[in-house]
Structure formats: C-alpha cells, structure tokens
Design a protein around this motif. Structure first.
Motif, short mmCIF file in Angstrom:
data_model
loop_
_atom_site.label_atom_id
_atom_site.label_comp_id
_atom_site.label_asym_id
_atom_site.label_seq_id
_atom_site.Cartn_x
_atom_site.Cartn_y
_atom_site.Cartn_z
N GLN A 123 0.50 14.61 18.44
CA GLN A 123 -0.18 14.25 17.21
C GLN A 123 0.78 13.91 16.05
O GLN A 123 0.64 14.43 14.94
CB GLN A 123 -1.14 15.37 16.79
N PRO A 124 1.75 13.01 16.27
CA PRO A 124 2.62 12.61 15.15
C PRO A 124 1.86 11.77 14.13
O PRO A 124 1.00 10.95 14.48
CB PRO A 124 3.71 11.79 15.84
N VAL A 125 2.17 11.98 12.88
CA VAL A 125 1.59 11.21 11.78
C VAL A 125 2.30 9.86 11.68
O VAL A 125 3.51 9.76 11.91
CB VAL A 125 1.74 11.99 10.46
N GLY A 126 1.56 8.82 11.31
CA GLY A 126 2.18 7.51 11.13
C GLY A 126 1.13 6.48 10.74
O GLY A 126 -0.07 6.76 10.74
N GLY A 127 1.58 5.28 10.42
CA GLY A 127 0.66 4.24 10.02
C GLY A 127 0.31 4.33 8.54
O GLY A 127 0.60 5.32 7.87
N VAL A 128 -0.32 3.30 8.02
CA VAL A 128 -0.57 3.20 6.58
C VAL A 128 -1.52 4.29 6.10
O VAL A 128 -1.20 5.04 5.17
CB VAL A 128 -1.14 1.80 6.23
N TYR A 129 -2.70 4.40 6.70
CA TYR A 129 -3.67 5.37 6.20
C TYR A 129 -3.12 6.80 6.28
O TYR A 129 -3.17 7.56 5.31
CB TYR A 129 -4.99 5.30 6.97
N SER A 130 -2.60 7.17 7.44
CA SER A 130 -2.12 8.53 7.64
C SER A 130 -0.99 8.87 6.67
O SER A 130 -0.98 9.94 6.05
CB SER A 130 -1.64 8.70 9.08
N SER A 131 -0.05 7.96 6.52
CA SER A 131 1.09 8.22 5.63
C SER A 131 0.65 8.32 4.18
O SER A 131 1.07 9.23 3.44
CB SER A 131 2.13 7.11 5.78
N MET A 132 -0.21 7.40 3.74
CA MET A 132 -0.69 7.44 2.36
C MET A 132 -1.54 8.69 2.10
O MET A 132 -1.49 9.27 1.01
CB MET A 132 -1.49 6.18 2.05
N ASN A 133 -2.30 9.09 3.09
CA ASN A 133 -3.10 10.30 2.96
C ASN A 133 -2.22 11.53 2.79
O ASN A 133 -2.51 12.43 1.99
CB ASN A 133 -4.00 10.46 4.19
N MET A 134 -1.12 11.58 3.53
CA MET A 134 -0.19 12.71 3.40
C MET A 134 0.47 12.72 2.03
O MET A 134 0.64 13.79 1.42
CB MET A 134 0.89 12.64 4.50
N ALA A 135 0.83 11.55 1.53
CA ALA A 135 1.42 11.47 0.18
C ALA A 135 0.43 11.96 -0.86
O ALA A 135 0.78 12.70 -1.79
CB ALA A 135 1.85 10.04 -0.12
N ALA A 136 -0.84 11.54 -0.71
CA ALA A 136 -1.87 11.93 -1.67
C ALA A 136 -2.17 13.42 -1.61
O ALA A 136 -2.54 14.03 -2.62
CB ALA A 136 -3.15 11.13 -1.40
N ARG A 188 11.42 11.70 -4.82
CA ARG A 188 12.26 11.41 -3.65
C ARG A 188 11.45 11.58 -2.36
O ARG A 188 11.50 10.73 -1.46
CB ARG A 188 13.47 12.34 -3.66
N TRP A 189 10.68 12.65 -2.29
CA TRP A 189 9.88 12.89 -1.09
C TRP A 189 8.72 11.92 -0.98
O TRP A 189 8.30 11.58 0.12
CB TRP A 189 9.38 14.34 -1.09
N LEU A 190 8.20 11.45 -2.11
CA LEU A 190 7.13 10.47 -2.08
C LEU A 190 7.59 9.19 -1.40
O LEU A 190 6.84 8.58 -0.62
CB LEU A 190 6.67 10.17 -3.51
N ASP A 191 8.80 8.78 -1.68
CA ASP A 191 9.32 7.54 -1.11
C ASP A 191 9.32 7.57 0.42
O ASP A 191 9.13 6.55 1.07
CB ASP A 191 10.74 7.27 -1.63
N ALA A 192 9.51 8.76 1.00
CA ALA A 192 9.54 8.88 2.46
C ALA A 192 8.19 8.55 3.08
O ALA A 192 8.11 8.15 4.25
CB ALA A 192 9.97 10.29 2.86
N TRP A 193 7.11 8.69 2.31
CA TRP A 193 5.77 8.43 2.84
C TRP A 193 5.37 6.95 2.72
O TRP A 193 4.37 6.55 3.30
CB TRP A 193 4.74 9.28 2.11
N VAL A 194 6.11 6.17 1.97
CA VAL A 194 5.78 4.75 1.83
C VAL A 194 6.08 4.05 3.15
O VAL A 194 7.23 4.08 3.62
CB VAL A 194 6.58 4.11 0.69
N PRO A 195 5.09 3.42 3.80
CA PRO A 195 5.33 2.74 5.08
C PRO A 195 6.42 1.68 4.95
O PRO A 195 6.42 0.89 4.01
CB PRO A 195 3.98 2.12 5.42
N LYS A 196 7.34 1.70 5.90
CA LYS A 196 8.47 0.77 5.89
C LYS A 196 8.67 0.19 7.28
O LYS A 196 8.36 0.85 8.29
CB LYS A 196 9.75 1.47 5.44
N PRO A 197 9.20 -1.04 7.37
CA PRO A 197 9.53 -1.59 8.68
C PRO A 197 10.54 -0.68 9.39
O PRO A 197 11.39 -0.06 8.75
CB PRO A 197 10.14 -2.95 8.35
#
Length: 286
Positions: A123-136, A188-197
C-alpha cells in the motif's frame, strides 16, 4: 518501554518474539504509534512465527520525541531507523512496512543497503490525489497554525498536543525550534509531496529506488484504492530489479471497507494487515 537517543531525539521501541529469531523491523503508516490496534496484530503474528520483531515509534509518533530535520519526514524517519538498527546491533534485517511505512522502508533500504537483508512493502502512497491528500492532512494544517498562532498555536493542535502529553519533553523541543524553525521545516516537507517527474514514491527520486538490490516483495495495491494507487505499487515493482509483485491477501476493496468501519468506530483502517503475516513469514524465512 525502552528509549534510545537517535540523532538528538529519544526514540521509543519494543522487541517482540524470540531473542534468536531472524530480525525484522515493522514500520506502520500515518503517524500511528507502535501499539496501534490495527497494526500490532501483524507484529504479534510475525513474532509468533519466530521472527525477532522491532516495532518503534517514529519521530513525531507515539512516545518518541519530535524531530524536524531532513528533506522530508520520511527521509528523517529513514535516517532515524538506520541509526536505530545500528545502535541495537540488529542489521542486516528484513525491513517491512505499509502505507507511509512503505515509503519509510523503501528509503531505509536504499540509504542503508548494508542493513537490509530483505524488503517487504504494501500500500505505498503515490499519484496526484494521494500525494496532495497527504500534504493537506499532515502539513498544510500545521503551516496554517504556525502562521496564525506561532509555535504556541502549533502545540495546541490535537495531533501535536497528544505528543506533548505522551512525552512532556516535546514541549520544550517545540519551544526551542520556535515558530520560524517549524514553519521552515513544514515548507520543506510540503515540497516532498508535490508530484514530480521520476518520483513514483513521493519525495524519493526513482534513481535512488533503483539502487535497491535486496530481495524485495511488493504487494499489489487494490483496484480503486485512491490512497494507495495500484499504479504506484506497480511502478515501485518496475523500479526494484528482480522484485516479486504478489497479490494482496486481503479483499480488493479492503482499505475502503476498513476505513469505513473505522469511521463508524468499529475498528481501524489497518485491520486487514494481519492477513499478510503468512506471506511475510514465508518470504522472511527463505
């Protein structure tokens, strides 16, 4: 419970199972403590299966002290786990974790190959929705709190207040960090959640994941699990050369149904995890 100072902060841990068992470290998701009622049954089942199981309260979880270093919270936890394993003389070990613990485990295996005998993730987290949800969920509320009320406003948030209650020394650690230091860490930690190539795992470069050489088993994520997308589990499999990509032992919609029951006060979202015990034991004992 025993605690040891790692990277300037106390980390509480517990060892389960026979003293001569093969060591395995189990890392939970979210900011759940080591005695979380949903994941602890998995730890107990692995210990009963003959493994020496290390469960630990990551920094900012349970009864450990808060810490705010590193490019992401998972990088901080991986650095902490590596140092903890060395301090306890446990390496090399089987490293296992789910959800947020999967990300922490992948990073630990990549950063500390000499401590990694095998790796198991689900169950690894990833993708736009999941990552943005974790940041929020994990970062943005704290940024709002510190901008409005300084470090005192942060300490009054339920999630941080609970950590101060569990480990009173955390209050002074927040005060020493101050509002500016806390704000900088959250940005700094927020930036890690921004989806990147080239980051299938949020905040972790694919090139680093590719360096993992330990035998690895990855449970396929469920169809429709937006919090832990199937694609992320598959992408992780493609990045780790030779990894096994196995079917999950729980139902396809297990996460959704467990989360729904948790909202009704009838359990926790991690309740299905114990079903992975037989497969993990088989992989660990090879």
């Amino acid at each position: 419970m025993p605690a040891i100072e790692i990277n300037g902060g106390l980390v509480e841990y517990e060892l389960l199972g026979p003293a001569d068992g093969k060591p395995l470290v189990l890392t939970f998701g979210g900011r759940f403590a080591k005695d979380h009622p949903g994941a602890r049954p998995l730890a107990d089942a692995l210990a009963e299966g003959g493994l020496r199981v290390l469960v630990w309260d990551r920094p900012n979880c349970g009864a450990s002290e808060v810490q705010f270093f590193g490019p992401s919270e998972s990088h901080m936890r991986a650095e902490t786990l590596g140092a903890l394993l060395k301090a306890l003389g446990l390496g090399p070990v089987v490293i296992a974790g789910g959800s947020g613990g999967a990300r922490d485990s992948v990073l630990t295996a990549a950063l500390f190959p000499e401590l990694t005998e095998r790796l198991v993730v689900w169950q690894p987290v990833g993708g736009v929705y999941s990552s943005m949800n974790m940041a929020a969920f994990y970062v943005l509320p704290s940024i709002t709190a510190v901008r409005r009320g300084g470090i005192q406003g942060v300490m009054e948030m339920p999630e941080w207040a609970a950590l101060i209650e569990a480990r009173p020394s955390n209050k002074q650690r927040f005060l020493d960090l101050g509002g500016d230091g806390f704000h900088e860490a959250m940005l700094r930690w927020l930036d890690a959640w921004v989806p990147k190539p080239h980051q299938a795992v949020p905040g972790v470069d694919d090139a680093l994941v590719r360096t993992i050489s330990a035998p690895t088993m990855i449970f396929r994520s469920g169809q429709g699990d937006r919090d832990h997308p199937l694609r992320t589990s598959f992408d992780l499999h493609t990045l780790v050369t030779g990894s096994e990509f196995v079917e999950p032992p729980w139902a396809e919609d297990a996460w959704e149904r467990a989360s729904e029951r948790a909202r009704q006060g009838k359990g926790t979202s991690l309740d299905p995890w114990v079903q992975a015990a037989p497969r993990i034991l088989g992989f660990a004992h090879v």
